[in-house]
Design an enzyme around this catalytic site. Structure first.
Site, PDB file in Angstrom:
ATOM      1  N   CYS A 138       0.905  -1.275   0.192  1.00  0.00           N
ATOM      2  CA  CYS A 138      -0.191  -0.046   0.150  1.00  0.00           C
ATOM      3  C   CYS A 138       0.908   1.095  -0.012  1.00  0.00           C
ATOM      4  CB  CYS A 138      -1.035  -0.103   1.229  1.00  0.00           C
ATOM      5  SG  CYS A 138      -1.999   1.514   1.176  1.00  0.00           S
ATOM      6  N   CYS A 141      -0.335   4.048   2.039  1.00  0.00           N
ATOM      7  CA  CYS A 141      -0.314   4.103   3.540  1.00  0.00           C
ATOM      8  C   CYS A 141       1.298   4.221   3.901  1.00  0.00           C
ATOM      9  CB  CYS A 141      -0.609   2.519   3.895  1.00  0.00           C
ATOM     10  SG  CYS A 141      -2.023   1.713   3.197  1.00  0.00           S
ATOM     11  N   ASP A 142       2.217   3.834   2.996  1.00  0.00           N
ATOM     12  CA  ASP A 142       3.617   3.664   3.501  1.00  0.00           C
ATOM     13  C   ASP A 142       4.396   4.629   2.550  1.00  0.00           C
ATOM     14  OD1 ASP A 142       2.685   1.766   5.579  1.00  0.00           O
ATOM     15  OD2 ASP A 142       3.255   0.327   4.139  1.00  0.00           O
TER      16      ASP A 142
END
Ligand code: NDP
Length: 315
Positions: A138, A141-142
């Site tokens: 992701c 997300c990261d």
């Protein structure tokens, strides 16, 4: 009634942000929901490390800890949260029936499905070893953790193209590794990728190994060994982050032939709603969302599902 048969106003299947949020709302609405958490209580977030984009955590938090907090909050209101799997459902008439792996039959007035999706992985050993320590499925997300650094992303579809352009805004350099010599992504997304100067597409390559190092109790990715599928030639890339964007599988096997779903397996819900094709059955989170796939959007639809279940029961 046999002790193996239980009744509930609301059965919630699954326990990521969507399932636990549905449990909080259904519990507070006095539906005394019964939650079966599934194989991976807390869902996909339990496989990530830092989460910085969920509102309410100004300093960020760890995915597994955040899901523990979700669970505690859900347990304050939900009647019953159980570790276990629902292995079969009968949605052909109301009340619905579900069979659990603890031998129970659950008779439910409403069902909220929050079984999520699972990222597809390459399946190599080093990918699992560094998952959460530089390997991620992701970018939204990261990606932030790789600001100014070099990263690689695998895939050739819209997700890989979109995530590569997202990463390119944050990172110094993005290697897009694809196993063929053309992208599957839409033409518009391809154009964006081609026009982004710090994305380098590495065509016709597969990943043989993700390289890393161990520092104390922590681990970090340092690179990857990739192989040209046409010549067999291998080379090493130096990167700090390795993203896998080769698709997701919604966890919907249980509902095949019972609820309407897209060809890709995602459950179909009515526009602006969590209603599925069966009245009284609602779906929230990644099991019905292949576009946003964020914890906060999953939680939002979990809330919607509980409110819709409550209104359904009240009508
Ligand atoms: P896709 O299935 O479309 O693409 C997966 C990609 O990963 C393909 O290029 C495939 O290669 C590659 N791949 C699959 N398995 C492997 C493997 N083992 N090793 C290496 N590469 C592999 O998945 P997406 O997640 O990209 O998209 C899913 C759906 O969601 C699509 O319909 C897409 O259009 C949609 N979507 C739409 C967006 C938007 O409109 N903004 C954004 C994101 C997704 P190959 O091409 O060789 O098969």
């Amino acid at each position: 009634m046999s002790e193996n048969i239980e009744t509930t106003k609301c059965l919630i299947i699954g326990s990521g942000p969507a399932g636990y949020t549905a449990a909080i709302y259904a519990g507070r609405a006095d539906l005394q929901p019964l939650v079966y958490e599934g194989l991976q209580p807390g869902g996909q977030l339990t496989t990530t490390t830092e989460v910085e984009n969920f509102p309410g955590y100004p300093e960020g938090t760890q995915g597994p800890e955040m899901m523990e907090e979700f669970k505690k909050q859900a347990a304050r209101f939900a009647g019953d949260i159980r570790f276990g799997m629902i292995t079969d459902v009968d949605l052909s008439e109301r009340p619905f029936k579900a069979t659990a792996d603890d031998g129970k039959t659950i008779v439910a007035d409403t069902v909220i499905i929050a079984t999520g999706a699972s990222a597809k992985w390459l399946g190599i050993e080093s990918e699992a070893e560094y998952n959460g320590y530089g390997v991620s499925a992701c970018a939204t997300c990261d990606g932030f953790f790789y600001k100014g650094k070099d990263v690689a992303i695998v895939g050739g579809g819209d997700t890989a193209a979109e995530e590569a352009t997202y990463l390119a805004k944050l990172c110094n350099k993005v290697y897009l590794i694809h196993r063929r010599d053309e992208l599957r992504a839409s033409k518009a997304m391809q154009k964006k990728v081609f026009e982004t100067p710090n994305i380098e597409i590495i065509w016709d390559h597969t990943t043989k190994e993700i390289l890393g190092k161990t520092e104390g109790f922590s681990k970090a990715v340092t690179g990857a060994i990739i192989e040209n599928v046409k010549t067999g030639e291998q080379k090493e890339l130096t990167v700090d982050g390795f993203f896998v964007a080769i698709g997701h599988n919604p966890n919907t096997d249980l509902f095949k032939g019972k609820l309407d779903m897209e060809d890709t397996g995602y459950l179909i819900t009515a526009p602006d709603s969590t209603k599925t094709s069966v009245e009284g059955v609602f779906a929230c989170g990644d099991v019905q969302d292949h576009i946003y796939r964020q914890a906060v959007t999953a939680a939002g639809t979990g809330c919607m599902a509980a409110i819709e279940a409550e209104r359904f029961l009240a009508s």
